[in-house]
Each structure stands twice: as C-alpha cells, then as structure tokens.
Write an enzyme that holds these catalytic residues in place. Structure first.
Site, PDB file in Angstrom:
ATOM      1  NE  ARG A   1      -4.007   1.211   4.430  1.00 19.99           N
ATOM      2  CZ  ARG A   1      -3.963   2.387   3.816  1.00 19.99           C
ATOM      3  NH1 ARG A   1      -4.776   2.619   2.792  1.00 19.99           N
ATOM      4  NH2 ARG A   1      -3.118   3.317   4.210  1.00 19.99           N
TER       5      ARG A   1
ATOM      6  CB  ILE B   1       6.166  -4.546   7.270  1.00 16.74           C
ATOM      7  CG1 ILE B   1       6.687  -5.988   7.159  1.00 16.74           C
ATOM      8  CG2 ILE B   1       6.055  -3.916   5.884  1.00 16.74           C
ATOM      9  CD1 ILE B   1       5.840  -6.904   6.299  1.00 16.74           C
TER      10      ILE B   1
ATOM     11  CE  LYS C   1       2.380  -3.979   6.880  1.00 13.14           C
ATOM     12  NZ  LYS C   1       2.368  -3.156   5.652  1.00 13.14           N
TER      13      LYS C   1
ATOM     14  CB  THR D   1      -0.927   0.016   1.223  1.00 12.64           C
ATOM     15  OG1 THR D   1      -1.603  -1.227   1.307  1.00 12.64           O
ATOM     16  CG2 THR D   1      -1.947   1.130   1.123  1.00 12.64           C
TER      17      THR D   1
ATOM     18  CE1 TYR E   1     -16.740  -1.694  -2.341  1.00 10.57           C
ATOM     19  CE2 TYR E   1     -17.153  -3.506  -3.855  1.00 10.57           C
ATOM     20  CZ  TYR E   1     -17.526  -2.283  -3.327  1.00 10.57           C
ATOM     21  OH  TYR E   1     -18.640  -1.647  -3.761  1.00 10.57           O
TER      22      TYR E   1
ATOM     23  CE1 TYR F   1      -0.982  -4.892   6.056  1.00 14.26           C
ATOM     24  CE2 TYR F   1      -0.932  -4.526   3.680  1.00 14.26           C
ATOM     25  CZ  TYR F   1      -0.948  -4.024   4.962  1.00 14.26           C
ATOM     26  OH  TYR F   1      -0.930  -2.663   5.179  1.00 14.26           O
TER      27      TYR F   1
END
Length: 292
Positions: free
Chosen positions: A137, A202, A160, A43, A106, A132
């Site tokens: 998000r 990260i 992550k 991202t 989404y 991740y």
C-alpha cells in the site's frame, strides 16, 4: 504488551455518518469474545475517508468503551510527519495504549527518511509506537536493518508486518531483538508468522470471527501447534472470502449478516458483488457463525 488476536476494527456507518452506538457495541462484543486488542482507525477503519474530527472521535470512544479491558493501539499514520505526530499525541491524550504508525505512503522516502519520520514521532510523544510496514500500500518497504535501528529507541516497541514474508520475522529478530513485538498484518499467514517468532495478528477476519481468531492465537501461545493447524484450516476459507474484494468491505458485509452494523462503506470503496456476498454467507454458515 501487545499480543494475541488484535482486531483491525471497522468503523461502522449509518446513513453516511459514523455510528458511535454500533462502535461501542462492537468493542463490547470483542471484549466478550476474547479479542486481546483493538486497532481503531487503521486502513480497515477507513481512515483515509474519515475527517480529523471523526478519526479522533472514534479513537476516544474505543478507548473509553474498552476501559482498560483490552489494549487499544490507535491508528496514527500519515505521509505527513507533522500530522502523524498530531494523531499520535491525540491517541496519547485520550489514553490509548499504543499508536500504529504506517510507513509514509506516496512520498517514497529513503530508509534514512523512514528512520527520521519515526524518530520524529517518537521524540514528540510518550506513547508506545508500533511500526506498520505494508509495502503493498505504501510503496516503500522498511528493511530489517532500519527497523533494528529504530528498535533502539525506547518507545518503538514492535511492528505490524504486512509484507507477507514470514522470513522477515526471523530477520527482524536478528536486528531488533527477541523482545521486539512482531504482529502479523496478514491473516492467512499468521500461523507461519508465529512459528517464526511472532506473537499475534492484527486481524481483519477477527471482525467477523473474533472468538475463533482468539482461540487460534491462544493455541499457538500455548504451543499447541496441532490444534492451531486445525484452526488454520477452518479459518482459511473465511480469510479467502473476506479478502476476495477489499477486506474491510468483506468484514462489514459479514458483520451486517450478524446484525452488528450496516455494510456501508465510503467511496471510492463500494459494496461487495453478489458472488462475493454468497461466498461470505456460505463460508460463515459452514463455520457455524450463521444459522444455516
């Protein structure tokens, strides 16, 4: 395999195009400064606005420039399972050490859907995969029980974790085992994350202060928690400044002050406001990253 200060690398732009020369210089700088790993096209690398050709070019260039001196975990996430497979296969083909695969955003899959997505990417590739998990998000949250089932697959090697919940580290140690690699995805809580059993971060802030972030992680690896706390106190104002607006925008502005790339970002992101620019500059000066 993956540990320490791993930078979520920005993708530098010049006049609207990917600046591969600046990208190479950033990789070299991170090697010199002690960064232990690089995540291109996450991202922070503005992957939502990169074309597929740009995405692949950035991964290939980072792998080539790193030349085995630091680990490269290529961003390979998508809310399309087939696209995630293709991105992970490309990362494998060019020699990346791992693929960072985000929970599908989404679509809002169930836990069973999350398992099936990651199993499919795993079975279609031979590259180590880092999950991740970033519910802020992606809207979905992979639960520790689901992660524990995925951890049984041989190439699902770590996570992550961007939940911001440091208790998750302990919960995931219970479901995934102590050898499962847990990396913080949130700079400000990295100290507590590692205290619970994490092995690295990260980091967005590492774009701007790679040596400080590497030394911070090394202090924790050495068990020198008092020294690590001092680093935490020094770095927190920079974390705050970087994330006042979208973190990658703050990181790119900081890098522009260092003369390492432009501050260009792609819409729908825009440059920092003047107030945040002043905060970034003064914080970097206070840390000795810039001349006063």
């Amino acid at each position: 395999m993956f540990k320490g200060s791993i930078v979520a690398l920005v993708t530098p732009f010049k006049d609207g195009k990917v600046d591969l020369d600046a990208l190479k210089r950033l990789v070299e700088w991170h090697v010199e400064e002690g960064t232990s790993g690089i995540v291109p096209v996450g991202t922070t690398g503005e992957t939502p606005t990169l074309s597929h050709d740009e995405h692949e070019a950035v991964v290939a260039e980072v792998v080539k420039t790193a030349a085995g001196r630091v680990k490269v975990i290529a961003g390979a996430g998508s809310n399309s399972t087939e696209e995630a497979i293709q991105l992970a296969r490309h990362a494998q083909e060019v020699g990346a050490d791992g693929a960072l695969v985000v929970t599908p955003y989404y679509n809002k899959p169930t836990q069973a859907g999350l398992y099936a997505h990651f199993e499919a990417v795993h079975d279609a590739t031979d590259i180590p995969i880092v999950i991740y998990n970033i519910p802020g998000r992606s809207v979905v949250d992979m639960k520790p029980a689901t992660m524990g089932e995925l951890a049984k697959l041989p190439r699902i090697v770590g996570v992550k974790d961007s939940t911001g919940d440091i208790v998750r580290v302990s919960e995931q140690r219970m479901t995934c085992g102590n050898d499962f690699i847990q990396l913080s995805g949130e700079d400000a809580s990295a100290l507590g994350f590692n205290a619970h059993g994490g092995v690295g971060c990260i980091s967005v802030t590492a774009n701007v202060a790679p040596r400080l972030c590497a030394e911070f992680q090394q202090a924790m690896a050495d068990g020198d928690w008092a020294n690590a706390l001092e680093y935490q106190d020094r770095l927190l104002p920079l974390h705050t400044a970087v994330f006042t607006e979208p973190g990658l925008v703050g990181a790119k502005y900081g890098l522009s002050l260092l003369g390492r790339c432009t501050e260009e970002v792609r819409l729908p992101l825009v440059g920092l406001t003047d107030g945040t620019k002043l905060m970034m500059k003064s914080t970097m000066e206070n840390l000795g990253l810039l001349g006063s």
